[in-house]
Enzyme design. Sequence first.
Site, PDB file in Angstrom:
ATOM      1  N   HIS A  60       7.964   8.480   4.441  1.00 22.31           N
ATOM      2  CA  HIS A  60       6.756   9.304   4.618  1.00 22.31           C
ATOM      3  C   HIS A  60       7.004  10.774   4.269  1.00 22.31           C
ATOM      4  CE1 HIS A  60       4.287   6.323   7.279  1.00 22.31           C
ATOM      5  NE2 HIS A  60       5.092   5.691   6.443  1.00 22.31           N
TER       6      HIS A  60
ATOM      7  N   ASP B 279       0.807  -1.228   0.000  1.00 25.33           N
ATOM      8  CA  ASP B 279       0.000   0.000   0.000  1.00 25.33           C
ATOM      9  C   ASP B 279       0.837   1.274   0.000  1.00 25.33           C
ATOM     10  OD1 ASP B 279       0.737  -0.926   2.613  1.00 25.33           O
ATOM     11  OD2 ASP B 279      -0.651   0.509   3.512  1.00 25.33           O
TER      12      ASP B 279
ATOM     13  N   ARG C 258      17.423  -7.263  15.082  1.00 22.60           N
ATOM     14  CA  ARG C 258      17.320  -7.213  16.541  1.00 22.60           C
ATOM     15  C   ARG C 258      16.457  -8.357  17.041  1.00 22.60           C
ATOM     16  NH1 ARG C 258      15.124  -4.833  21.254  1.00 22.60           N
ATOM     17  NH2 ARG C 258      16.802  -3.800  22.396  1.00 22.60           N
TER      18      ARG C 258
ATOM     19  N   GLU D 174      -0.722  -1.949   5.146  1.00 19.01           N
ATOM     20  CA  GLU D 174       0.186  -1.925   6.302  1.00 19.01           C
ATOM     21  C   GLU D 174       0.090  -0.598   7.030  1.00 19.01           C
ATOM     22  OE1 GLU D 174       3.142  -1.208   8.964  1.00 19.01           O
ATOM     23  OE2 GLU D 174       3.188  -0.110   7.069  1.00 19.01           O
ATOM     24  N   GLU D 175      -0.166   0.482   6.278  1.00 16.68           N
ATOM     25  CA  GLU D 175      -0.079   1.836   6.844  1.00 16.68           C
ATOM     26  C   GLU D 175      -1.280   2.231   7.694  1.00 16.68           C
ATOM     27  OE1 GLU D 175       2.456   3.679   6.772  1.00 16.68           O
ATOM     28  OE2 GLU D 175       3.646   3.183   5.006  1.00 16.68           O
TER      29      GLU D 175
HETATM   30 ZN   LIG Z   1       5.101   3.691   6.292  1.00 15.78          ZN
HETATM   31 ZN   LIG Z   2       6.403   1.031   5.359  1.00 12.72          ZN
END
Ligand SMILES: [Zn+2]
Ligand SMILES: [Zn+2]
Length: 389
Positions: A360, A78, A175, A135-136
Amino acid sequence: MTIHENLRNAMTGMVAIRRDLHAHPELGLEEVRTSDLVARQLESYGYKVTRGLAKTGVVATLSNGSGRRSIGIRADMDALPIQEETGLDYASRIPGKMHACGHDGHTAMLLGAAKAIAERRNFDGTVHLIFQPAEENVGGARMMVEEGLFEKFPCDAVFALHNEPGLPFGQFALREGPIMAAVDEARITVNGRGGHGAEPQETADPVVAGASIVMALQTVVSRNIHPLDPTVVTVGAFHAGSASNIIPERAEITVGIRSFDPAVRDELERRIRLIAERQADSYGMTATVAYERSYDATINHKAETDLLRDLAIRFAGADKVVDLARPFMGSEDFAYMLKERPGSYFFLGGRTGENDRPLHHPGYNFNDDLLPVGAAFWTELTEHYLRGA
Ligand SMILES: [Zn+2]
Ligand SMILES: [Zn+2]
């Protein structure tokens, strides 16, 4: 053929797909064109393709040999509601929408790997390539899991990566344990009593009560949470009023909250609600708090992170692999896949050294030079995880 030779052949295709996706960004759960393109590519490589999980999600499956092990690799598809300002010739053609997080790159990279994995067929078992929507915003990963992702496509382990333009090119940053935070949102409404700005005694001023709430919220992290528990409370928006001679009816405050530990998360909610309500009360007003729990923290599993680290060192050299001292305070819905199956999520550095913009940002662009790196690594990982006995 080596993996790199396979991918050299696939490189032009990956760049073309990435730029095509970049020019046609789609927001969460609207990835109709994107998922159709993805599904067609995967079908042409010989995968069994399942469409429609979480509306626009796609899963591609390929088995080889008689092995019973299986691996899942995720890419997100997305875009974001941002007006692009890169000036690229393949910049977004859709006003107000942009691939500003590099999910176009994640998708193209996994397609490149899909092609190489299918051409080489150098594995024993089953690979599931998971292309998730949203996902966002609304958590496409959680939706896929709830719709039976891992019952329909059993995976012994799942992996995902995110490009990171702030890290050196080709660096693997991983991690064990927490790597991305849980995120919640509180929307506070302070209900006052409006009136003339010249007669404050006749009103209940929500601007003053709201300002007091904003200041008092700064004490949650500093006074209520253990100093070694990573937490963030950010007042991201405060809207009230329109002119100097008007006292408004209400004030709206929006708060973003990040944490890792579930007990800390509960305590943050308790304190934020209490502060908003009691501060408003002390000014003779009420506050209503709409508190929404969003993504859980992303917690990497030990064995799969160890495996990633070993493989990344062999793949890229020890100087290109770092263990992050701290998790990031951003969030990621791959968290929900990691709650169901063991696995690990890592960052792949994409810095170009010139004009790098953060994720972003309206000027951000995915670094195409990462495509063969990521695709080769996913191919290596698949062949390593599903190596024959
Ligand atoms: Zn993002
Ligand atoms: Zn992302």
